[in-house]
Design a protein around this motif. Structure first.
Motif, PDB file in Angstrom:
ATOM      1  N   THR A   1      16.124   6.673 -10.116  1.00  0.00           N
ATOM      2  CA  THR A   1      14.753   6.171 -10.097  1.00  0.00           C
ATOM      3  C   THR A   1      14.380   5.763  -8.683  1.00  0.00           C
ATOM      4  O   THR A   1      15.244   5.403  -7.880  1.00  0.00           O
ATOM      5  CB  THR A   1      14.590   4.956 -11.035  1.00  0.00           C
ATOM      6  N   PHE A   2      13.087   5.825  -8.388  1.00  0.00           N
ATOM      7  CA  PHE A   2      12.617   5.426  -7.068  1.00  0.00           C
ATOM      8  C   PHE A   2      11.925   4.072  -7.196  1.00  0.00           C
ATOM      9  O   PHE A   2      11.252   3.799  -8.192  1.00  0.00           O
ATOM     10  CB  PHE A   2      11.647   6.474  -6.516  1.00  0.00           C
ATOM     11  N   PRO A   3      12.102   3.196  -6.212  1.00  0.00           N
ATOM     12  CA  PRO A   3      11.517   1.850  -6.317  1.00  0.00           C
ATOM     13  C   PRO A   3      10.005   1.885  -6.426  1.00  0.00           C
ATOM     14  O   PRO A   3       9.340   2.779  -5.889  1.00  0.00           O
ATOM     15  CB  PRO A   3      11.969   1.182  -5.012  1.00  0.00           C
ATOM     16  N   ARG A   4       9.466   0.884  -7.107  1.00  0.00           N
ATOM     17  CA  ARG A   4       8.016   0.787  -7.227  1.00  0.00           C
ATOM     18  C   ARG A   4       7.396   0.085  -6.022  1.00  0.00           C
ATOM     19  O   ARG A   4       6.222   0.284  -5.719  1.00  0.00           O
ATOM     20  CB  ARG A   4       7.643   0.044  -8.514  1.00  0.00           C
ATOM     21  N   ILE A   5       8.188  -0.758  -5.360  1.00  0.00           N
ATOM     22  CA  ILE A   5       7.717  -1.434  -4.153  1.00  0.00           C
ATOM     23  C   ILE A   5       8.771  -1.304  -3.068  1.00  0.00           C
ATOM     24  O   ILE A   5       9.958  -1.560  -3.299  1.00  0.00           O
ATOM     25  CB  ILE A   5       7.395  -2.919  -4.409  1.00  0.00           C
ATOM     26  N   VAL A   6       8.329  -0.908  -1.884  1.00  0.00           N
ATOM     27  CA  VAL A   6       9.151  -0.921  -0.679  1.00  0.00           C
ATOM     28  C   VAL A   6       8.643  -2.079   0.168  1.00  0.00           C
ATOM     29  O   VAL A   6       7.526  -2.037   0.697  1.00  0.00           O
ATOM     30  CB  VAL A   6       9.056   0.396   0.105  1.00  0.00           C
ATOM     31  N   ALA A   7       9.439  -3.138   0.258  1.00  0.00           N
ATOM     32  CA  ALA A   7       9.047  -4.339   0.994  1.00  0.00           C
ATOM     33  C   ALA A   7       9.809  -4.356   2.316  1.00  0.00           C
ATOM     34  O   ALA A   7      11.037  -4.434   2.324  1.00  0.00           O
ATOM     35  CB  ALA A   7       9.377  -5.593   0.185  1.00  0.00           C
ATOM     36  N   THR A   8       9.087  -4.278   3.410  1.00  0.00           N
ATOM     37  CA  THR A   8       9.763  -4.175   4.696  1.00  0.00           C
ATOM     38  C   THR A   8       9.210  -5.133   5.740  1.00  0.00           C
ATOM     39  O   THR A   8       8.001  -5.299   5.886  1.00  0.00           O
ATOM     40  CB  THR A   8       9.709  -2.729   5.239  1.00  0.00           C
TER      41      THR A   8
ATOM     42  N   ARG B   1       9.518   9.837  12.255  1.00  0.00           N
ATOM     43  CA  ARG B   1      10.408   9.949  11.097  1.00  0.00           C
ATOM     44  C   ARG B   1      10.132   8.839  10.089  1.00  0.00           C
ATOM     45  O   ARG B   1      10.078   9.077   8.876  1.00  0.00           O
ATOM     46  CB  ARG B   1      11.868   9.904  11.537  1.00  0.00           C
ATOM     47  N   THR B   2       9.931   7.636  10.593  1.00  0.00           N
ATOM     48  CA  THR B   2       9.655   6.514   9.699  1.00  0.00           C
ATOM     49  C   THR B   2       8.318   6.682   9.006  1.00  0.00           C
ATOM     50  O   THR B   2       8.187   6.432   7.798  1.00  0.00           O
ATOM     51  CB  THR B   2       9.708   5.192  10.484  1.00  0.00           C
ATOM     52  N   ARG B   3       7.301   7.100   9.736  1.00  0.00           N
ATOM     53  CA  ARG B   3       5.995   7.336   9.114  1.00  0.00           C
ATOM     54  C   ARG B   3       6.118   8.378   8.004  1.00  0.00           C
ATOM     55  O   ARG B   3       5.574   8.199   6.907  1.00  0.00           O
ATOM     56  CB  ARG B   3       4.986   7.817  10.163  1.00  0.00           C
ATOM     57  N   GLN B   4       6.846   9.450   8.270  1.00  0.00           N
ATOM     58  CA  GLN B   4       7.001  10.504   7.269  1.00  0.00           C
ATOM     59  C   GLN B   4       7.715   9.978   6.033  1.00  0.00           C
ATOM     60  O   GLN B   4       7.325  10.301   4.899  1.00  0.00           O
ATOM     61  CB  GLN B   4       7.777  11.676   7.870  1.00  0.00           C
ATOM     62  N   ALA B   5       8.744   9.159   6.227  1.00  0.00           N
ATOM     63  CA  ALA B   5       9.483   8.600   5.087  1.00  0.00           C
ATOM     64  C   ALA B   5       8.601   7.661   4.271  1.00  0.00           C
ATOM     65  O   ALA B   5       8.658   7.657   3.028  1.00  0.00           O
ATOM     66  CB  ALA B   5      10.728   7.872   5.583  1.00  0.00           C
ATOM     67  N   LEU B   6       7.782   6.868   4.938  1.00  0.00           N
ATOM     68  CA  LEU B   6       6.868   5.969   4.220  1.00  0.00           C
ATOM     69  C   LEU B   6       5.849   6.768   3.416  1.00  0.00           C
ATOM     70  O   LEU B   6       5.534   6.407   2.267  1.00  0.00           O
ATOM     71  CB  LEU B   6       6.153   5.048   5.200  1.00  0.00           C
ATOM     72  N   GLN B   7       5.332   7.819   4.000  1.00  0.00           N
ATOM     73  CA  GLN B   7       4.358   8.641   3.286  1.00  0.00           C
ATOM     74  C   GLN B   7       5.006   9.323   2.076  1.00  0.00           C
ATOM     75  O   GLN B   7       4.391   9.442   1.011  1.00  0.00           O
ATOM     76  CB  GLN B   7       3.758   9.683   4.228  1.00  0.00           C
ATOM     77  N   ALA B   8       6.251   9.770   2.236  1.00  0.00           N
ATOM     78  CA  ALA B   8       6.958  10.385   1.109  1.00  0.00           C
ATOM     79  C   ALA B   8       7.216   9.363   0.006  1.00  0.00           C
ATOM     80  O   ALA B   8       7.112   9.684  -1.188  1.00  0.00           O
ATOM     81  CB  ALA B   8       8.273  10.988   1.596  1.00  0.00           C
ATOM     82  N   ALA B   9       7.524   8.132   0.398  1.00  0.00           N
ATOM     83  CA  ALA B   9       7.735   7.073  -0.593  1.00  0.00           C
ATOM     84  C   ALA B   9       6.446   6.784  -1.353  1.00  0.00           C
ATOM     85  O   ALA B   9       6.451   6.594  -2.582  1.00  0.00           O
ATOM     86  CB  ALA B   9       8.255   5.809   0.091  1.00  0.00           C
ATOM     87  N   ARG B  10       5.325   6.769  -0.660  1.00  0.00           N
ATOM     88  CA  ARG B  10       4.034   6.557  -1.315  1.00  0.00           C
ATOM     89  C   ARG B  10       3.730   7.700  -2.278  1.00  0.00           C
ATOM     90  O   ARG B  10       3.251   7.482  -3.402  1.00  0.00           O
ATOM     91  CB  ARG B  10       2.915   6.435  -0.281  1.00  0.00           C
TER      92      ARG B  10
END
Length: 269
Positions: free
Chosen positions: A5-12, A28-37
């Motif tokens: 399962t993928f988390p519902r909230i990424v708190a950073t 890379r970080t921006r891309q990972a955040l967008q993929a998480a969204r």
């Protein structure tokens, strides 16, 4: 968090965590955040920064929504530039805290974060270059009766660890005392106000369990969040207290440690 399962909230956290040492969000970080969204997660910044310090980072990261600012004392709507909740330190309590500070740390410099500005007494000599327009020089941090979102105490002769050890017992349960990476600086909020408490309130509003949160941080003010979340990751560059207490560890902020975890979580869905 359950496997697959993928988390519902990424708190950073931001500084020393999501941001590189240059203070930027890498591609890379921006891309990972967008993929998480895209996978359904809400990205929540949980930071010591005031709202004005979040706007540009949110733009770089491509993140809109809610940010928890000033160590939990403020909830900020990035899209509308509105502070939607505030938990300031009562002036009478602040006076007691200041008395304890000045007894334990003679010559300590004081300032107050109001949510929109910093009121700085003469002995508070720290200035954040990108935030200079927000500093107001005052005789006393109580001038003007503005809200005390966060009381700041500066002692260039001490480390933050030394300052914390000197004042934590004296302040006791009057207020929350923490620090977030600037040497010689303590950050003091109203009793019961922490990043984790405010994050828990936000999760409750959304019907999200702590187990569905993944969190990232590097300093003592992040520790409660890392322990609250279903998976709390200390950055490889984290403070020793955080490294020893957090349940998980990732790479440093300059190695895109947040992105690495999110990529692995996405791959394991």
């Amino acid at each position: 968090m359950s496997t697959g399962t993928f988390p519902r909230i990424v708190a950073t956290d931001l500084d020393g965590t999501l941001l590189s040492s240059a203070g930027t969000v890498t591609a890379r970080t921006r891309q990972a955040l967008q993929a998480a969204r895209a996978a359904g997660a809400e990205i929540v910044f949980v930071t010591a920064r005031a709202p004005r310090g979040v706007v540009e980072i949110a733009r770089q990261a491509g993140v809109t929504g809610t940010a928890i600012c000033s160590n939990g004392a403020l909830v900020y709507d990035v899209a509308t530039d509105e502070i939607t909740a505030s938990s300031p330190l009562a002036p009478e309590t602040a006076r007691k805290v200041i008395e304890a500070l000045t007894q334990a740390l003679p010559g300590v410099g004081l300032a107050v974060e109001t949510g929109r500005n910093v009121l700085a007494e003469a002995a508070y000599t720290r200035r954040v270059e990108h935030d200079l327009a927000s500093y107001l020089e005052v005789q006393s941090v109580f001038d003007g009766g503005r809200p005390i979102v966060k009381l700041l105490a500066l002692s260039p002769a001490h480390t933050a660890d030394e300052m914390y050890a000197a004042v934590a017992e004296a302040i006791g349960d009057l207020a929350e005392v923490t620090y977030s990476g600037v040497e010689g600086l303590l950050e003091i909020s109203a009793a019961g106000v922490t990043k984790a408490v405010t994050l828990d309130r936000l999760c409750a509003e959304r019907g999200v369990a702590a187990g569905d949160v993944v969190a990232f941080g590097d300093m003592p003010n992040d520790l409660a969040v890392l322990l609250y979340a279903g998976a709390g990751y200390a950055m490889g560059n984290a403070h020793p207290r955080v490294l020893s207490a957090a349940g998980h560890r990732t790479l440093t902020n300059d190695e895109d440690g947040v992105a690495v975890v999110l990529e692995n979580l996405l791959a394991g869905r």
